[in-house]
Design a protein around this motif. Structure first.
Motif, PDB file in Angstrom:
ATOM      1  N   LEU A 166       3.817   0.662  -5.507  1.00 34.00           N
ATOM      2  CA  LEU A 166       2.424   1.029  -5.268  1.00 34.00           C
ATOM      3  C   LEU A 166       2.128   2.346  -5.962  1.00 34.00           C
ATOM      4  CD1 LEU A 166       2.062   0.326  -1.410  1.00 34.00           C
ATOM      5  CD2 LEU A 166       1.345  -1.168  -3.289  1.00 34.00           C
ATOM      6  N   ASP A 167       0.971   2.437  -6.632  1.00 30.40           N
ATOM      7  CA  ASP A 167       0.579   3.716  -7.203  1.00 30.40           C
ATOM      8  C   ASP A 167      -0.082   4.558  -6.112  1.00 30.40           C
ATOM      9  OD1 ASP A 167      -2.139   2.968  -6.960  1.00 30.40           O
ATOM     10  OD2 ASP A 167      -2.234   2.214  -9.029  1.00 30.40           O
ATOM     11  N   ALA A 168      -0.489   5.762  -6.454  1.00 31.63           N
ATOM     12  CA  ALA A 168      -1.001   6.691  -5.442  1.00 31.63           C
ATOM     13  C   ALA A 168      -2.259   6.150  -4.763  1.00 31.63           C
ATOM     14  CB  ALA A 168      -1.275   8.051  -6.076  1.00 31.63           C
ATOM     15  N   ASP A 169      -3.165   5.504  -5.522  1.00 27.61           N
ATOM     16  CA  ASP A 169      -4.385   4.945  -4.928  1.00 27.61           C
ATOM     17  C   ASP A 169      -4.049   3.799  -3.976  1.00 27.61           C
ATOM     18  OD1 ASP A 169      -5.980   6.723  -6.298  1.00 27.61           O
ATOM     19  OD2 ASP A 169      -6.381   5.346  -7.960  1.00 27.61           O
ATOM     20  N   GLU A 170      -3.075   2.985  -4.351  1.00 27.94           N
ATOM     21  CA  GLU A 170      -2.684   1.874  -3.483  1.00 27.94           C
ATOM     22  C   GLU A 170      -2.000   2.370  -2.220  1.00 27.94           C
ATOM     23  OE1 GLU A 170      -2.087  -1.387  -7.089  1.00 27.94           O
ATOM     24  OE2 GLU A 170      -0.456  -0.024  -6.512  1.00 27.94           O
ATOM     25  N   VAL A 171      -1.215   3.433  -2.335  1.00 29.84           N
ATOM     26  CA  VAL A 171      -0.609   4.038  -1.142  1.00 29.84           C
ATOM     27  C   VAL A 171      -1.692   4.595  -0.221  1.00 29.84           C
ATOM     28  CG1 VAL A 171       0.878   5.903  -0.301  1.00 29.84           C
ATOM     29  CG2 VAL A 171       1.591   4.540  -2.262  1.00 29.84           C
ATOM     30  N   HIS A 172      -2.714   5.197  -0.823  1.00 29.36           N
ATOM     31  CA  HIS A 172      -3.836   5.719  -0.017  1.00 29.36           C
ATOM     32  C   HIS A 172      -4.524   4.585   0.729  1.00 29.36           C
ATOM     33  CE1 HIS A 172      -7.049   8.330   1.247  1.00 29.36           C
ATOM     34  NE2 HIS A 172      -7.955   7.581   0.644  1.00 29.36           N
ATOM     35  N   GLU A 173      -4.696   3.438   0.070  1.00 32.64           N
ATOM     36  CA  GLU A 173      -5.283   2.282   0.748  1.00 32.64           C
ATOM     37  C   GLU A 173      -4.389   1.807   1.887  1.00 32.64           C
ATOM     38  OE1 GLU A 173      -7.696  -0.806   1.872  1.00 32.64           O
ATOM     39  OE2 GLU A 173      -8.156   0.893   0.559  1.00 32.64           O
ATOM     40  N   MET A 174      -3.087   1.841   1.674  1.00 28.15           N
ATOM     41  CA  MET A 174      -2.144   1.453   2.726  1.00 28.15           C
ATOM     42  C   MET A 174      -2.245   2.409   3.917  1.00 28.15           C
ATOM     43  SD  MET A 174       1.970   1.101   2.327  1.00 28.15           S
ATOM     44  CE  MET A 174       3.045   0.816   3.718  1.00 28.15           C
ATOM     45  N   GLU A 175      -2.409   3.704   3.652  1.00 27.85           N
ATOM     46  CA  GLU A 175      -2.581   4.683   4.740  1.00 27.85           C
ATOM     47  C   GLU A 175      -3.851   4.402   5.520  1.00 27.85           C
ATOM     48  OE1 GLU A 175      -0.507   8.809   3.299  1.00 27.85           O
ATOM     49  OE2 GLU A 175      -2.403   8.263   2.359  1.00 27.85           O
ATOM     50  N   ARG A 176      -4.952   4.117   4.823  1.00 26.14           N
ATOM     51  CA  ARG A 176      -6.224   3.802   5.496  1.00 26.14           C
ATOM     52  C   ARG A 176      -6.068   2.562   6.362  1.00 26.14           C
ATOM     53  NH1 ARG A 176     -10.741   3.113   1.235  1.00 26.14           N
ATOM     54  NH2 ARG A 176     -11.908   2.689   3.147  1.00 26.14           N
ATOM     55  N   PHE A 177      -5.411   1.557   5.819  1.00 30.75           N
ATOM     56  CA  PHE A 177      -5.162   0.331   6.576  1.00 30.75           C
ATOM     57  C   PHE A 177      -4.359   0.633   7.846  1.00 30.75           C
ATOM     58  CE2 PHE A 177      -2.191  -3.079   7.563  1.00 30.75           C
ATOM     59  CZ  PHE A 177      -3.039  -4.163   7.735  1.00 30.75           C
ATOM     60  N   SER A 178      -3.323   1.465   7.714  1.00 29.18           N
ATOM     61  CA  SER A 178      -2.480   1.794   8.866  1.00 29.18           C
ATOM     62  C   SER A 178      -3.279   2.502   9.950  1.00 29.18           C
ATOM     63  CB  SER A 178      -1.302   2.663   8.409  1.00 29.18           C
ATOM     64  OG  SER A 178      -0.501   1.980   7.475  1.00 29.18           O
ATOM     65  N   ARG A 179      -4.104   3.452   9.554  1.00 22.89           N
ATOM     66  CA  ARG A 179      -4.923   4.164  10.552  1.00 22.89           C
ATOM     67  C   ARG A 179      -5.909   3.213  11.225  1.00 22.89           C
ATOM     68  NH1 ARG A 179      -4.960   8.175   6.427  1.00 22.89           N
ATOM     69  NH2 ARG A 179      -7.023   7.454   5.735  1.00 22.89           N
ATOM     70  N   ARG A 180      -6.504   2.339  10.419  1.00 20.50           N
ATOM     71  CA  ARG A 180      -7.516   1.423  10.956  1.00 20.50           C
ATOM     72  C   ARG A 180      -6.926   0.487  12.002  1.00 20.50           C
ATOM     73  NH1 ARG A 180      -9.353   0.119   6.357  1.00 20.50           N
ATOM     74  NH2 ARG A 180      -8.498  -1.965   6.039  1.00 20.50           N
ATOM     75  N   HIS A 181      -5.657   0.148  11.845  1.00 22.10           N
ATOM     76  CA  HIS A 181      -5.037  -0.815  12.753  1.00 22.10           C
ATOM     77  C   HIS A 181      -3.988  -0.172  13.656  1.00 22.10           C
ATOM     78  CE1 HIS A 181      -7.124  -4.187  10.949  1.00 22.10           C
ATOM     79  NE2 HIS A 181      -6.854  -3.663   9.767  1.00 22.10           N
ATOM     80  N   ARG A 182      -4.098   1.145  13.826  1.00 24.06           N
ATOM     81  CA  ARG A 182      -3.201   1.873  14.733  1.00 24.06           C
ATOM     82  C   ARG A 182      -1.744   1.540  14.457  1.00 24.06           C
ATOM     83  NH1 ARG A 182      -6.516   1.269  20.490  1.00 24.06           N
ATOM     84  NH2 ARG A 182      -8.462   2.218  19.747  1.00 24.06           N
TER      85      ARG A 182
END
Length: 387
Positions: free
Chosen positions: A198-214
């Motif tokens: 994953l590049d940095a933008d994709e990792v950021h999307e993964m972080e957002r996903f993680s927060r959104r779904h606790r």
């Protein structure tokens, strides 16, 4: 002094059943390289090393006949070297100490300090804790440590005994599943490689996903890999993963040198074809169950091993007027003895996610594993299918 083995040590020694000498071999090590700039007193550093071994029972311990045998005194010496190999150096598991510290002079005020620990006695936290202590001891004496690793191992024995019935009940919910879903066998061929997934933008999307779904990054990564593996699975309504979970849930254990980890087998429901919030919640529940029920592994089944390594290396190490910075770190050296699929993920300083992939090629061949990495959900925006 003779003490019981920790859960991780028993589990690691079991590797030798399939791969004789693997976990007791000299390359089963944890390693770190520190660049030290400034005036460095080598004799003072050597004394700090001796003091480090003197204050940590772990560094005077050898595993003998299924026990930890701790000696009151073990002589050690700082090793001066001039070859090019910095990151990896062998550590003899039969030595009286599981640690080596080597020093290479580059210039008058530039040195490379290399720390090597046998993995039977260390996890990543151990590396950073001992480097912190070594630098502090170089500056002066320290108070006695709040705990020793053998005390942790004894406490683990009590936890195992007290929680055994509940842990076995938890596992029995999955024990009747029979064969877990996995890919068809392929011609076995060992492989090991490092890959950006994953590049940095994709990792950021993964972080957002993680927060959104606790969710945590680790749980999201597990769920994402399961979904990416789904096209390759055969019959079965569950799939089995394993990992190592940190067990440093007391204040005196947070920076305790020693392998304060437990192996965990995690039976996940068969994944959907695309990642959903419901599936992440199901994975999270299984991971929480594995964390709660400390137990000896109930199976030695071959299954994917997934680990998310959080980089907690010290930002700066003060050796008097000299300053040290960790420039490299690694676990065991690849010696061509891969087991089932191993996926060890680490986030870089640039925010990208890299993995070290290794395996014996049975079921999860190199080609299949690379295809799985290409199918991770965060390769493109997740979109509205995740509720």
């Amino acid at each position: 002094m003779i003490k019981p083995l920790a859960v991780w040590q028993r589990f690691a020694l079991s590797f030798n059943d399939a791969r004789p000498g693997y976990s007791t071999g000299p390359w089963f090590t944890m390693n770190a390289v520190v660049e030290v700039r400034g005036p460095l007193d080598i004799s003072r550093l050597d004394q700090a090393f001796q003091d480090l071994v003197g204050r940590n029972d772990l560094l005077r311990t050898r595993l003998e006949d299924g026990k930890q045998v701790i000696r009151p005194n073990v002589p050690v010496t700082l090793e001066l070297f001039d070859d090019d190999e910095l990151l990896h150096a062998p550590v003899d598991a039969q030595s009286l100490t599981p640690i080596r510290i080597r020093l290479r002079r580059i210039e008058a005020e530039q040195h490379m300090l290399c720390l090597h620990l046998h993995h039977l006695m260390a996890d990543p936290v151990t590396l950073w804790a001992l480097l912190d202590e070594l630098a502090a001891l170089y500056r002066g004496p320290l108070p006695a440590p709040p705990a020793q690793f053998w005390q942790y191992a004894e406490e683990q024995e009590h936890l195992l005994a007290d929680g055994r019935a509940a842990a076995e009940d938890w596992w029995q919910k999955f024990a009747g599943i029979g064969e877990f879903a996995g890919p068809a066998d392929t011609p076995a061929e060992n492989f090991a490689l490092r890959q950006r997934i994953l590049d940095a933008d994709e990792v950021h999307e993964m972080e957002r996903f993680s927060r959104r779904h606790r969710s945590s990054m680790f749980v999201s990564l597990l769920a994402g890999f399961a979904v990416a593996m789904e096209p390759f699975l055969g019959a079965g309504d569950h799939m089995l993963f394993n990992t190592l979970l940190s067990r440093r849930n007391r204040r005196e254990w947070r920076a305790l040198p020693g392998p304060c980890t437990v192996p965990a087998y995690m039976p996940f429901p068969r994944p959907p074809t695309s990642l959903s919030g419901e599936y992440v919640a199901a994975v999270r529940d299984v991971v929480l169950g594995a964390q709660h029920h400390v137990m000896d592994p109930p199976t030695t089944a071959a299954c994917p091993f997934v680990e998310y390594l959080v980089d907690a290396r010290p930002q700066a190490l003060a050796f008097g007027e000299a300053t040290g910075a960790v420039v490299d770190a690694a676990g065991p050296r690849d010696i061509g003895e891969a087991g089932a699929l191993g996926i060890r993920a680490r986030r870089t300083s640039d925010g990208e996610l890299f993995v070290h992939l290794s395996g014996d090629g049975v079921g999860w061949s190199k080609e299949r594993v690379l295809a799985v990495c290409e199918k991770l959900p965060w390769r493109s925006p997740i979109g509205t299918e995740v509720s």
